[in-house]
Design an enzyme around this catalytic site. Structure first.
Site, short mmCIF file in Angstrom:
data_model
loop_
_atom_site.label_atom_id
_atom_site.label_comp_id
_atom_site.label_asym_id
_atom_site.label_seq_id
_atom_site.Cartn_x
_atom_site.Cartn_y
_atom_site.Cartn_z
N LYS A 154 14.52 -1.70 -7.53
CA LYS A 154 15.03 -1.02 -6.33
C LYS A 154 15.28 -2.03 -5.20
CE LYS A 154 12.64 1.48 -3.23
NZ LYS A 154 13.06 1.26 -1.85
N SER A 197 7.59 4.23 -0.41
CA SER A 197 6.51 4.71 0.47
C SER A 197 7.10 5.46 1.65
CB SER A 197 5.67 3.53 0.97
OG SER A 197 5.17 2.83 -0.15
N LEU A 206 0.56 3.69 -2.08
CA LEU A 206 1.02 3.57 -3.47
C LEU A 206 1.58 4.88 -4.01
CD1 LEU A 206 -1.98 1.45 -4.82
CD2 LEU A 206 0.21 0.65 -3.93
N GLY A 238 0.80 -1.22 0.00
CA GLY A 238 0.00 0.00 0.00
C GLY A 238 0.83 1.26 0.00
N HIS A 286 4.75 2.05 -7.88
CA HIS A 286 3.74 0.98 -7.96
C HIS A 286 2.94 1.11 -9.25
CE1 HIS A 286 4.17 1.35 -3.45
NE2 HIS A 286 4.33 0.06 -3.62
#
Ligand code: PAF
Length: 286
Positions: free
Chosen positions: A152, A188, A38, A36, A42
């Protein structure tokens, strides 16, 4: 309530429902697992996912098993309602949004082995065991044809490719790291940085880019000293490690890692802290 807002996207929480729904699907599926919060990184994975299968599945689950630091877990940004809207906007057909108790109950633990204990794994004990455990569960439930992962998280991608994809016949698709205009790799965790910290964080990739340029001009330079020298000018950038590795260290199960990264055979991996925020990045080189 969510289901009425998101008309074009199915959301499943129960594991059994997810298993039977995915079993019945007669389409080629692409899968993008997420925790999540995002961001454009993403979104890039979702867009790539669309190019492969013809049914796009994503998951939304902050996996406690992969956090070796409880404070990191508690601070991990959460944005579920926004996330679901983004999934829908980018054409996700099905979101697996598991119930934490249910999914963790009697989950089969996966050991990441020696390749999960070196490099990043040495600094985050248990992290890759936790990642492989949850991704194995997702693959078991969904059995995707394709699964997409960002470069990454280089070691994560290699471990999933060597250890999990042969078990499920899932093709692993590596996706280029998405960056903000300063070059900072999207994560994030960037949401937790203030403007000054974001500036300092962007030096991580600036160093890697400069290294890449210098290698082209004079390949005999010492990569690690070059980077150490570059980063030392930024006091608030606390370098945790700089590694130069042959990517063949991840070769296992006759999975030639070089197949994933065409002509690249070495990787420079960097981890650094800015304030309390831990960031990683890397550069693949030939
Ligand atoms: O890369 C991530 O966001 C996570 O490690 C993943 C693959 C979703 C597993 O929790």
């Amino acid at each position: 309530k969510i289901a009425t807002i998101l008309k074009n996207m199915k959301i499943i929480r129960s594991e059994n429902e997810m298993i039977s729904y995915c079993n019945d699907l007669k389409l080629k599926t692409s899968f993008v697992p997420t925790m999540g919060s995002l961001h454009d990184g993403h979104i890039r994975l979702l867009e790539e996912g669309k190019k492969y299968g013809n049914y796009l599945i994503s998951s939304l689950f902050i996996n406690p098993l992969q956090f070796n630091n409880q404070e990191d877990l508690a601070n991990y940004p959460k944005n579920y309602n926004e996330d679901l809207k983004i999934f829908e906007k980018y054409g996700v057909d099905l979101v697996y949004y598991p119930n934490e108790k249910e999914i963790l109950n009697s989950i089969k633990k996966i050991n990441s082995g020696p390749q999960g204990k070196i490099l990043e794994g040495k600094y985050r004990p248990g992290h890759f065991d936790g990642v492989l455990t949850i991704v194995n569960k997702f693959f078991e439930v969904i059995k995707p044809n394709y699964a997409l992962f960002g470069i990454k998280d280089f070691q994560q991608l290699c471990l999933i490719y060597t250890k999990l994809s042969p078990l499920y016949g899932t093709s692993i698709i590596p996706v280029e790291t998405a960056r903000d205009p300063s070059g900072l790799a999207l994560s994030s965790r960037n949401k937790l940085l203030d403007d000054d910290q974001r500036f300092i964080a962007s030096k991580i990739y600036e160093g890697l880019k400069l290294l890449e340029k210098n290698i082209k001009e004079g390949p005999e330079i010492n990569y690690i000293s070059f980077l150490e020298n570059f980063y030392k000018d930024y006091n608030s950038l606390e370098i945790e490690y700089i590694f130069l590795e042959n990517i063949s260290v991840f070769d296992e199960n006759e999975r030639l890692i070089s197949k994933l990264f065409s002509n690249k055979n070495q990787v420079v991996m960097v981890a650094a802290k800015v304030g309390n925020i831990r960031l990683i990045d890397n550069l693949l080189i030939s």
